[in-house]
Design a protein around this motif. Structure first.
Motif, PDB file in Angstrom:
ATOM      1  N   ALA A 253       0.842  -1.197   0.000  1.00 15.42           N
ATOM      2  CA  ALA A 253       0.000   0.000   0.000  1.00 15.42           C
ATOM      3  C   ALA A 253       0.878   1.248   0.000  1.00 15.42           C
ATOM      4  N   ASP A 254       0.683   2.080  -1.007  1.00 13.67           N
ATOM      5  CA  ASP A 254       1.445   3.315  -1.156  1.00 13.67           C
ATOM      6  C   ASP A 254       0.582   4.485  -0.714  1.00 13.67           C
ATOM      7  N   GLU A 255       0.873   5.017   0.453  1.00 17.25           N
ATOM      8  CA  GLU A 255       0.107   6.154   0.986  1.00 17.25           C
ATOM      9  C   GLU A 255      -1.399   5.930   0.819  1.00 17.25           C
ATOM     10  N   PRO A 256      -1.933   4.827   1.382  1.00 14.39           N
ATOM     11  CA  PRO A 256      -3.342   4.497   1.142  1.00 14.39           C
ATOM     12  C   PRO A 256      -4.334   5.508   1.710  1.00 14.39           C
ATOM     13  N   THR A 257      -3.861   6.377   2.589  1.00  9.79           N
ATOM     14  CA  THR A 257      -4.762   7.393   3.144  1.00  9.79           C
ATOM     15  C   THR A 257      -4.264   8.807   2.858  1.00  9.79           C
ATOM     16  N   GLY A 258      -3.307   8.930   1.966  1.00  9.67           N
ATOM     17  CA  GLY A 258      -2.683  10.216   1.681  1.00  9.67           C
ATOM     18  C   GLY A 258      -3.619  11.270   1.111  1.00  9.67           C
ATOM     19  N   ASN A 259      -4.689  10.860   0.423  1.00  9.63           N
ATOM     20  CA  ASN A 259      -5.615  11.818  -0.183  1.00  9.63           C
ATOM     21  C   ASN A 259      -6.884  12.026   0.633  1.00  9.63           C
ATOM     22  N   LEU A 260      -6.871  11.585   1.875  1.00 12.23           N
ATOM     23  CA  LEU A 260      -8.067  11.672   2.699  1.00 12.23           C
ATOM     24  C   LEU A 260      -7.885  12.686   3.818  1.00 12.23           C
ATOM     25  N   ASP A 261      -8.994  13.242   4.285  1.00 14.39           N
ATOM     26  CA  ASP A 261      -8.915  14.143   5.435  1.00 14.39           C
ATOM     27  C   ASP A 261      -8.520  13.320   6.663  1.00 14.39           C
ATOM     28  N   PRO A 262      -8.009  13.979   7.708  1.00 15.91           N
ATOM     29  CA  PRO A 262      -7.484  13.238   8.861  1.00 15.91           C
ATOM     30  C   PRO A 262      -8.478  12.259   9.513  1.00 15.91           C
ATOM     31  N   LYS A 263      -9.722  12.665   9.662  1.00 12.98           N
ATOM     32  CA  LYS A 263     -10.711  11.786  10.304  1.00 12.98           C
ATOM     33  C   LYS A 263     -10.974  10.549   9.446  1.00 12.98           C
ATOM     34  N   THR A 264     -11.201  10.755   8.152  1.00 10.67           N
ATOM     35  CA  THR A 264     -11.449   9.640   7.237  1.00 10.67           C
ATOM     36  C   THR A 264     -10.201   8.770   7.133  1.00 10.67           C
ATOM     37  N   SER A 265      -9.042   9.398   7.124  1.00  6.92           N
ATOM     38  CA  SER A 265      -7.784   8.670   7.073  1.00  6.92           C
ATOM     39  C   SER A 265      -7.672   7.703   8.243  1.00  6.92           C
ATOM     40  N   ASP A 266      -8.005   8.165   9.438  1.00 15.55           N
ATOM     41  CA  ASP A 266      -7.951   7.310  10.629  1.00 15.55           C
ATOM     42  C   ASP A 266      -8.889   6.110  10.497  1.00 15.55           C
ATOM     43  N   VAL A 267     -10.100   6.350   9.990  1.00 19.64           N
ATOM     44  CA  VAL A 267     -11.093   5.280   9.837  1.00 19.64           C
ATOM     45  C   VAL A 267     -10.613   4.248   8.818  1.00 19.64           C
ATOM     46  N   VAL A 268     -10.168   4.713   7.660  1.00 22.58           N
ATOM     47  CA  VAL A 268      -9.725   3.805   6.605  1.00 22.58           C
ATOM     48  C   VAL A 268      -8.487   3.026   7.041  1.00 22.58           C
ATOM     49  N   PHE A 269      -7.555   3.699   7.692  1.00 19.15           N
ATOM     50  CA  PHE A 269      -6.338   3.024   8.139  1.00 19.15           C
ATOM     51  C   PHE A 269      -6.666   1.966   9.187  1.00 19.15           C
ATOM     52  N   ALA A 270      -7.576   2.291  10.113  1.00 17.44           N
ATOM     53  CA  ALA A 270      -7.983   1.323  11.137  1.00 17.44           C
ATOM     54  C   ALA A 270      -8.618   0.095  10.485  1.00 17.44           C
ATOM     55  N   GLU A 271      -9.459   0.305   9.481  1.00 14.29           N
ATOM     56  CA  GLU A 271     -10.072  -0.822   8.773  1.00 14.29           C
ATOM     57  C   GLU A 271      -9.019  -1.658   8.067  1.00 14.29           C
ATOM     58  N   LEU A 272      -8.064  -0.998   7.439  1.00 16.44           N
ATOM     59  CA  LEU A 272      -6.994  -1.707   6.757  1.00 16.44           C
ATOM     60  C   LEU A 272      -6.194  -2.561   7.744  1.00 16.44           C
ATOM     61  N   LEU A 273      -5.855  -2.007   8.888  1.00 11.35           N
ATOM     62  CA  LEU A 273      -5.116  -2.768   9.905  1.00 11.35           C
ATOM     63  C   LEU A 273      -5.941  -3.930  10.434  1.00 11.35           C
TER      64      LEU A 273
ATOM     65  N   ILE B 152      -8.188  -5.656   8.800  1.00  7.79           N
ATOM     66  CA  ILE B 152      -8.159  -6.681   7.754  1.00  7.79           C
ATOM     67  C   ILE B 152      -6.846  -7.441   7.796  1.00  7.79           C
ATOM     68  N   VAL B 153      -5.743  -6.706   7.935  1.00 11.40           N
ATOM     69  CA  VAL B 153      -4.427  -7.339   7.985  1.00 11.40           C
ATOM     70  C   VAL B 153      -4.350  -8.294   9.170  1.00 11.40           C
ATOM     71  N   LYS B 154      -4.800  -7.844  10.315  1.00  8.97           N
ATOM     72  CA  LYS B 154      -4.724  -8.677  11.518  1.00  8.97           C
ATOM     73  C   LYS B 154      -5.674  -9.875  11.442  1.00  8.97           C
ATOM     74  N   GLU B 155      -6.898  -9.675  10.935  1.00 10.85           N
ATOM     75  CA  GLU B 155      -7.881 -10.759  10.843  1.00 10.85           C
ATOM     76  C   GLU B 155      -7.468 -11.834   9.854  1.00 10.85           C
ATOM     77  N   THR B 156      -6.831 -11.447   8.766  1.00  8.14           N
ATOM     78  CA  THR B 156      -6.500 -12.406   7.712  1.00  8.14           C
ATOM     79  C   THR B 156      -5.097 -12.992   7.856  1.00  8.14           C
TER      80      THR B 156
ATOM     81  N   GLY C 257       1.915 -11.995   8.651  1.00  5.27           N
ATOM     82  CA  GLY C 257       0.940 -11.506   9.611  1.00  5.27           C
ATOM     83  C   GLY C 257       1.348 -10.221  10.292  1.00  5.27           C
ATOM     84  N   GLU C 258       2.484  -9.685   9.969  1.00  8.58           N
ATOM     85  CA  GLU C 258       2.905  -8.428  10.570  1.00  8.58           C
ATOM     86  C   GLU C 258       2.862  -7.342   9.517  1.00  8.58           C
TER      87      GLU C 258
END
Length: 161
Positions: free
Chosen positions: A92-112, A114-118, A157-158
């Protein structure tokens, strides 16, 4: 991998790696579901597109076109598309770079999540040190060189930044 032909490298990328780009690169005349299905069509054993979109919180937006989605929703479609091939590694290359800070936090948390669950390994490039602090391991690049690292390779897994 160095000995792989162009065709073998393409197959390797299709079957092993998921890519999330800073810019969503969605097909504008396809729905969210169709964008993920498009990626699924080139995979050997894809995840169900609908389930993948539900997994990133877009179950209610399956039939929406990118122009009808917020930036955060578009990036989640891009993440779902990257997961369509059930990759072993997510880049992932700056997957939240074009998002506002609040949305960035939400998207990044979801991404993490997914990484941890899978149990997926992820290499995430970011300039956001606050987001990087959530990662299990960190590698810092400075002037094109690795600094502050004792890591010799990826650990399943990391996640990294």
């Amino acid at each position: 991998i160095e000995q792989y032909s162009s065709r073998q490298l393409t197959r390797y990328r299709r079957e092993t790696v998921g890519f999330v780009f800073q810019f969503y690169n969605l097909v504008q005349n396809l729905t969210a579901l169709e964008n993920v299905e498009l990626a699924s069509q080139i995979c050997k054993d894809p995840r169900p597109a609908k389930d993948t979109l539900i997994g990133v919180g877009l179950g209610e937006r399956l039939t929406n076109f990118p122009a009808q989605l917020s930036g955060g929703e578009q990036q989640r479609v891009a993440i779902a598309r990257a997961l369509a091939n059930a990759p072993k590694l997510l880049l992932a290359d700056e997957p939240t770079g074009n998002l506002d800070p609040k949305t960035s936090d939400v998207v990044f948390a979801e991404l993490l999540n997914i990484v941890k669950e899978t149990g997926l390994s992820a290499l995430i490039a970011t300039h956001n040190m606050e987001l990087a602090s959530a990662m299990d391991r960190k590698v810092r690049l400075e002037d094109g060189r690795l600094v502050n690292t004792g890591i010799s390779g990826l650990i399943s897994g990391e996640n990294f930044y």
